[in-house]
Design an enzyme around this catalytic site. Structure first.
Site: not given
Ligand code: PLP
Length: 406
Positions: A200, A203, A226
């Site tokens: 993932d 960040q 992001k």
């Molecule tokens: N993974 C991490 C580490 C995140 O910080 C976030 C969102 O803050 C997500 C996944 C999910 O991102 P999204 O809401 O853009 O799908």
């Protein structure tokens, strides 16, 4: 390394605005990043002069829109070090990317008694889809430990990888602690056990150079919003042989080869995973964000943000009663903290009154909050458009808040 941050800030119209009558101090880029004018203009131009649906029109406008949309796929591939642009699947966000893998790869590769390894620092987006899969299949979730500084216990994680493990899904950078995980090492460990890997990268991609080829994971997910792009465009990178072997995710237009009532054949990767009209303008805007970041350089951004993190850490440590949660040595510019006697929501509200926007809550990481023994934290998450003055305003506002609650 220094950036011309004064110039950079002028590229972001919102950073010149006020909040509560004070200059906006935006310290919530981890939730969503602000957008440079280049991104806003690219979307506006597209809607004003070049808009059409993609992939199906024979007229010029549609052909041009298709070319521009597909060009972003190539840009993304280069930006994250993917060797083959067919490995880039456009989705809405990281959440959708992970759900796509759980609903397709997971559906055919995870069965009863199998195990999925996660870590205590995962965002809900990298927990819940796997729990739902595990429930459907009778599989088990195993969770790798972290220490009190928020560092992943790699030995514990390695001990969880066994003959029943089908997947290791791990965050590159923790949104709540800032910890940067050694993902290439973790992927190599998983590979020794024949375990499929998903990273993932939500960040990580906005803050450091990312090379998916060097990391070697089977899947890598992130969100464009992001990465200074618009909301609505995210990316799943998957290794081609896996994507090719996976069943489709959503069915409908654009993802088929031939449809008949005797049966349907599917388009090749990546179209197989992109059913229906995508968020075309957002993908175009995301392409502009990548161009913008390329113009600055991700190495320079990472170095600048690291300096800012050190400055902010020293500043927060001077606030009476404040405790930083997450002190990994390898850390991105995310500062989670608690203040004696003040609930994080009260901190957030007090800071809002000073024009300082931070996040307060569980950061979609409730298991992590349990692990670190707090219901919530306040979190300042920085980006390359932040300055030492922003940090000074944060620290001043926190000192006032601490006085108020002491
Ligand atoms: N993974 C991490 C580490 C995140 O910080 C976030 C969102 O803050 C997500 C996944 C999910 O991102 P999204 O809401 O853009 O799908």
């Amino acid at each position: 390394m220094t950036l011309d941050v004064d110039r950079i800030r002028k590229d972001f119209p919102i950073l010149g605005t006020e909040m509560r009558g004070r200059p906006l101090t935006y310290l919530d880029s981890g939730a969503s990043a602000q957008k440079p004018k280049a991104v806003i203009d690219a979307m506006s131009d597209f809607y004003s002069a070049r808009y059409a649906n993609i992939h199906r029109g024979v007229y010029q406008l549609s052909a041009d829109a298709t070319r521009d949309y597909e060009a972003v796929r190539g840009k993304v591939a280069r930006f994250i070090g993917a060797k083959d642009e067919r490995e880039i699947v456009f989705v809405r966000n990281a959440t959708e990317a992970i759900n796509l893998v759980a609903r397709t790869w997971g559906e055919v590769n995870v069965g009863e008694g199998d195990e999925i390894v996660l870590t205590w620092m995962e965002h809900h987006a990298n927990i819940v889809p796997w729990q739902m899969l595990a429930d459907r299949k009778g599989a088990t979730i195993r969770v790798a430990e972290i220490d009190d500084d928020g560092v992943l216990d790699v030995h514990h994680l390695a001990s969880l990888l066994g003959p029943r493990t089908k997947l290791l899904a791990v965050t590159h950078v923790s949104n709540a602690l800032g910890t940067i995980n050694p993902v290439a090492e973790l992927v190599a460990l998983a590979k020794e056990h024949g375990v499929t890997t998903l990273v993932d990268g939500a960040q990580a991609v906005p803050h450091q150079p990312v090379d998916v080829d060097a990391i070697g994971a089977d899947f890598y997910a992130f969100s464009g919003h992001k990465v200074f792009g618009p909301s609505g465009a995210g990316v799943l990178h998957g290794r081609y042989p896996l994507l090719d072997a996976m069943p489709p995710f959503l069915g409908g237009g654009d993802m088929i080869e031939v449809v008949s009532f005797d049966g349907t054949t599917f388009a090749p990767v990546p179209q197989k995973f992109e059913a229906g009209t995508p968020d075309i303008a957002s993908v175009i805007g995301f392409g502009a964000a990548i161009d913008y970041l390329d113009g600055i350089g991700m190495d320079a951004i990472a170095a600048y943000e690291h300096e800012l993190l050190e400055y902010a850490t020293a500043g927060l440590d001077t606030v009476p009663g404040l405790r930083i949660v997450g002190r990994a040595k390898e850390k991105a510019a995310v500062l989670s903290f608690v203040l004696e006697d003040a609930h994080p929501h009260d901190i957030g509200t007090c800071l809002d009154g000073e024009g300082v926007a931070i996040r307060a809550g569980h950061h979609c990481a409730q298991p992590l909050m349990q692990r670190v023994g707090v219901p919530a934290t306040a979190r300042a998450s920085l980006a390359f458009y932040n300055t030492r003055e922003d940090i000074d305003r944060l620290v001043d506002a926190l000192v006032k808040t601490a006085e108020l609650f002491s």
